[in-house]
Design an enzyme around this catalytic site. Structure first.
Site, mmCIF file in Angstrom:
data_model
loop_
_atom_site.group_PDB
_atom_site.id
_atom_site.type_symbol
_atom_site.label_atom_id
_atom_site.label_comp_id
_atom_site.label_asym_id
_atom_site.label_seq_id
_atom_site.Cartn_x
_atom_site.Cartn_y
_atom_site.Cartn_z
ATOM 1 N N HIS A 122 0.731 -1.318 0.068
ATOM 2 C CA HIS A 122 0.376 0.145 0.089
ATOM 3 C C HIS A 122 0.961 1.170 0.263
ATOM 4 C CE1 HIS A 122 -3.198 -2.556 0.988
ATOM 5 N NE2 HIS A 122 -4.028 -1.546 1.090
ATOM 6 N N GLY A 123 1.804 0.567 0.659
ATOM 7 C CA GLY A 123 2.600 2.693 0.365
ATOM 8 C C GLY A 123 4.278 2.622 0.845
#
Lengths: 338, 474
Positions: free
Chosen positions: B325-326
């Site tokens: 996700h990041g």
């Protein structure tokens, strides 16, 4: 490994879709008409959202603009004070491009027009003494970057449609968005509309509809805070070193037949006292005016302009903007019908 | 290009018009491919090159895998695909993160190393399309599918604009067969597709951006000053925002694809009604969780290698899922928390025998609420920019942070969030075992018309700053 797909044809709900969508459009139209009538009855009028896209639409007008065009640079003061209808009435055949934007000093845009366009009309650049501090030159650069990097045909088309709709439908006014209006309606108190933005970015601000004492107090706090920041900058003492570069931009424009006019807009009251204390005219404006090849207009030097009393210290009352624009146009074009 | 923009509406109308003209199927697919590149290039034209690289490398890798007889040669082609896709992802998404952590590590051991931080722009949707093309080569390698014979079909599979930048992550076995024969779009398909597009945009613009986002942003921007009520309201708002934002995008994607005659898989099934965390992940971002299950969890051994190893596999899968996700340790913690939840749930299921009471409605509702609360605490790490913020919000939620002082959120804002969240949870619970299609099928036409008309009106008047979808950044 194949996953289920809820939207497979077999699971698509049957239905008379023409009737469904016809009905949906009718509901939309009915709600629009009813809410439009409600808000107009409350005294609201259409207003356009002044964002980077509206600015970019206006910026489009600069490309290909002829010499009979006035480009307005600056901050919110001139955005409110320059009335397009008066300008057009006084200078038929002339066009204008409103590129001022609230909050930011404008020299980045002057630089961009000088270096990256062939514009040879009139540039009315509204500055205050802090605008000359080199550290503040780049404040409007973000809009230029947006225009160069992100603006394109699809956004242009989309924004034109949005602007058209906002110019005609009061329910699309930013202050009547559901986000803003629902809390107000829940409170049972709808704030009157004091700001209306035209599709050409003119801000009509009616200070009679606001708590002017609070506005004035807030403005004074803002200028005091800003001044504290400005005087701490290195450019506060050696700002004249940057004048050479400003002159380069002015000369570049004037060499190709254009004209640059720097304008100092009216301020009054405590706000002006703070400005005068930290940025006295004789130390800043007069030095700048003596060195620039551009024309300069200081409101104190123009009979009529110096008498204006601003609403909250730095912006004109709406009822003074017409007179201001007339005086400004006369100063810009000393022989009006030439 | 954002679905929630007038630019997209114009773009989509042009694409639809071209798609409905009597051209050949190949020409229509070519149009869709070009439209997809335009859609992607509208954000940052040079990054279309990355899409081409990913497309071409996996096209040849799949061919190479299918042609070679030896296992080593096949593995080499898989390695090429992995290196290319994960290399792109690693450089653009994790380059700065890896460098920062390397610098921290070297400084911690006393080496004074301070390199210039590279300015790397994250190409939008790179995590989605790299995982999508990777699934293609991995499926070919596993024999689950054969390489596509048509480069046009394959390129359209990688690039198809409705789901290109934020999913759902589509498998080639679902998409490529749809390219084989012309997708004839019936009026009902267009009608339902447009309905889905409207519902998705309503979720995004009105609920996520209009109701939840401003309040959530306000709390998380001043987390240090947030009292317990602020922290709860801010995090509840985020739980609503992230769902309506992402599920809204997926619904738009499914609707837009349907208007063009294509079916793409569901990505959400009312996840806030999940009873347990395994159930949550069968309902939340289904295309990613099934991707991680099929290509990571099972590759690690899944549940075939004993209880302890299963727990490790679960934890590793969720940690990497979090990192997907990041490039931030907060996402790793978010994934780690979900890994812990799943491990505890699996352990508890093994420990406690099935008990009829578990199936009783009050118990199921209690378990669903417990699941939601645990998910809510994990969202804090997903939303917070850094650990300081996450810690401030978490401690405030637990009542051990800042004392009760002047509240950041107004009474009206708190009422809006509580009402909207309660409505969302109730809706999820009611819809838990059904689908939107079933509900729509049972509703009279005039009710559907009224709902759609109301949604269109709300979208028109909500007015926001055209926020991009949260998952664009992943």
């Amino acid at each position: 490994m194949t996953q289920t797909t809820a939207n497979a044809d077999s699971r698509r709900p049957a239905g008379p879709y023409r009737r469904v969508w016809g009905g949906a459009v009718l509901v939309l139209v009915a709600l629009t008409v009813l809410s439009e009538a409600f808000w107009r009855a409350q005294g609201f009028q259409p207003s356009v959202t002044d964002d980077e896209q509206l600015w970019a639409l206006e910026r489009d007008c600069l490309d290909g603009a002829g010499p009979r065009t006035v480009v307005v640079l600056g901050r919110s003061r001139i955005q409110q004070a320059f009335v397009p209808e008066i300008f057009e009435e006084m200078r038929p055949g002339y066009g204008f491009v409103q590129l001022a934007m609230g909050g930011d000093h404008p020299l980045a845009l002057l630089r961009d027009i000088a270096e990256n366009t062939d514009f040879a009309g009139v540039i009315l650049c509204t500055v205050t003494a802090p605008s000359l501090l080199p550290e503040l030159w780049n404040q409007q650069q973000h809009r230029i970057d947006y225009y160069r990097r992100e603006w394109g045909p699809l956004k242009r088309m989309g924004r034109r449609v949005k602007t058209f709709l906002q110019a005609h439908l009061v329910i699309l006014a930013p202050e009547l968005s559901l986000r803003e209006a629902i809390p107000d309606l829940l409170r049972g108190r709808v704030e009157p509309q004091f700001l209306r933005v035209s599709p050409r970015r003119h801000h009509r601000v009616d200070y009679r509809k606001v708590d002017l004492a609070k506005f004035t107090e807030d403005q004074l706090k803002t200028i005091t805070r800003n001044v504290e920041t400005y005087v701490a900058l290195e450019g506060f003492t050696n700002w004249p070193d940057g004048l050479g570069r400003i002159e380069d931009w002015v000369n570049a424009i004037q060499r190709r037949g254009g004209r640059v006019v720097f304008l100092c807009c009216p301020t009054s009251g405590d706000y002006r006292a703070v400005e005068d204390k930290h940025f006295p005219r004789e130390v800043f404006w007069d030095v700048f005016a003596a060195r620039t090849a551009a024309d300069t207009i200081h409101f104190e030097d123009v009979p009529g302009m110096r008498e204006f009393v601003c609403a909250e210290g730095s912006h004109l009352h709406i009822e003074d903007t017409h007179a201001f624009t007339r005086l400004l146009v006369e100063e810009l074009f000393p022989s009006p019908r030439r | 290009m954002l679905f929630n923009s007038l630019s997209f509406i114009q773009f989509f109308l042009i694409v639809l018009a071209l798609h409905y003209l009597p051209f050949s199927w190949s020409f229509k697919k070519f149009n869709l491919l070009i439209a997809s590149y335009v859609f992607y290039a509208a954000w940052n034209p040079p990054f279309v090159i990355l899409l081409w690289i990913s497309t071409v490398v996996d096209w040849f890798a799949a061919k190479g895998i299918a042609r070679r007889q030896s296992a080593t040669a096949k593995r080499l082609w898989v390695l090429v695909s992995l290196l290319c896709n994960l290399g792109l992802l690693g450089f653009f998404k994790y380059g700065g993160f890896l460098l920062d952590n390397f610098v921290l590590l070297t400084n911690a051991v006393g080496v004074d190393f301070h390199p210039a931080r590279p300015s790397i722009v994250l190409p939008v949707g790179i995590s989605f399309y790299t995982f999508q093309t990777l699934s293609y080569t991995l499926d070919v390698y596993r024999g689950a599918t054969k390489p596509s014979r048509s480069f046009l079909d394959y390129a359209l599979y990688v690039t198809f604009f409705p789901q290109l930048v934020a999913g759902p992550i589509v498998r080639s076995v679902d998409f490529l067969p749809q390219c084989a024969t012309e997708r004839r779009v019936a009026a009902g398909q267009l009608g339902w597709g447009l309905s889905l597009l409207t519902i998705g945009l309503f979720e995004k613009t009105v609920i996520a951006d209009g109701l939840f986002a401003p309040i959530c942003d306000k709390v998380y921007a001043q987390a240090g000053a947030a009292g317990p009520l602020d922290a709860w309201i801010g995090t509840l708002a985020f739980s609503g925002q992230i769902f309506c934002d992402f599920a809204g995008y997926s619904t738009c994607a499914i609707g837009a694809a349907m208007c063009l005659g294509f079916a793409i898989p569901d990505n959400f099934r009312f996840p806030y009604a999940a009873v347990g965390f395994a159930d949550f992940w069968r309902r939340w971002h289904i295309s990613l969780s099934s991707w991680l299950r099929d290509y990571l969890y099972i590759s690690l051994g899944g549940n075939r290698t004993g209880a302890a190893r299963t727990y490790v596999n679960l934890a590793v899968t969720m940690l990497l899922g979090g990192l997907w996700h990041g490039a931030n340790w907060t996402f790793v913690v978010w994934g780690g928390l979900h890994g812990i939840y799943l491990v505890i749930e699996r352990w508890a299921r093994a420990l406690f025998p099935p008990w009829p009471l578990w199936g009783a409605l009050p118990m199921r509702m209690t378990l669903a609420l417990t699941t939601y609360l645990a998910v809510l605490f994990a969202w804090v790490f997903f939303r917070a920019q850094d650990f300081t913020t996450a810690w401030q919000v978490t401690t405030s939620m637990l009542g051990v942070g800042r004392g009760v002082g002047e509240s950041l959120v107004t009474k009206i804002e708190a009422t809006i969030v509580l009402a909207a969240t309660s409505g969302l949870l109730a809706l999820h619970w009611l819809m838990r075992d059904t689908t939107l299609e079933n509900v729509a099928a049972r509703a009279p036409w005039w009710m559907r018309a009224a709902v759609l008309g109301g949604m269109l009106y709300a979208m028109m008047t909500v007015a926001g700053d055209n926020r991009s979808f949260i998952y664009f950044q992943f």
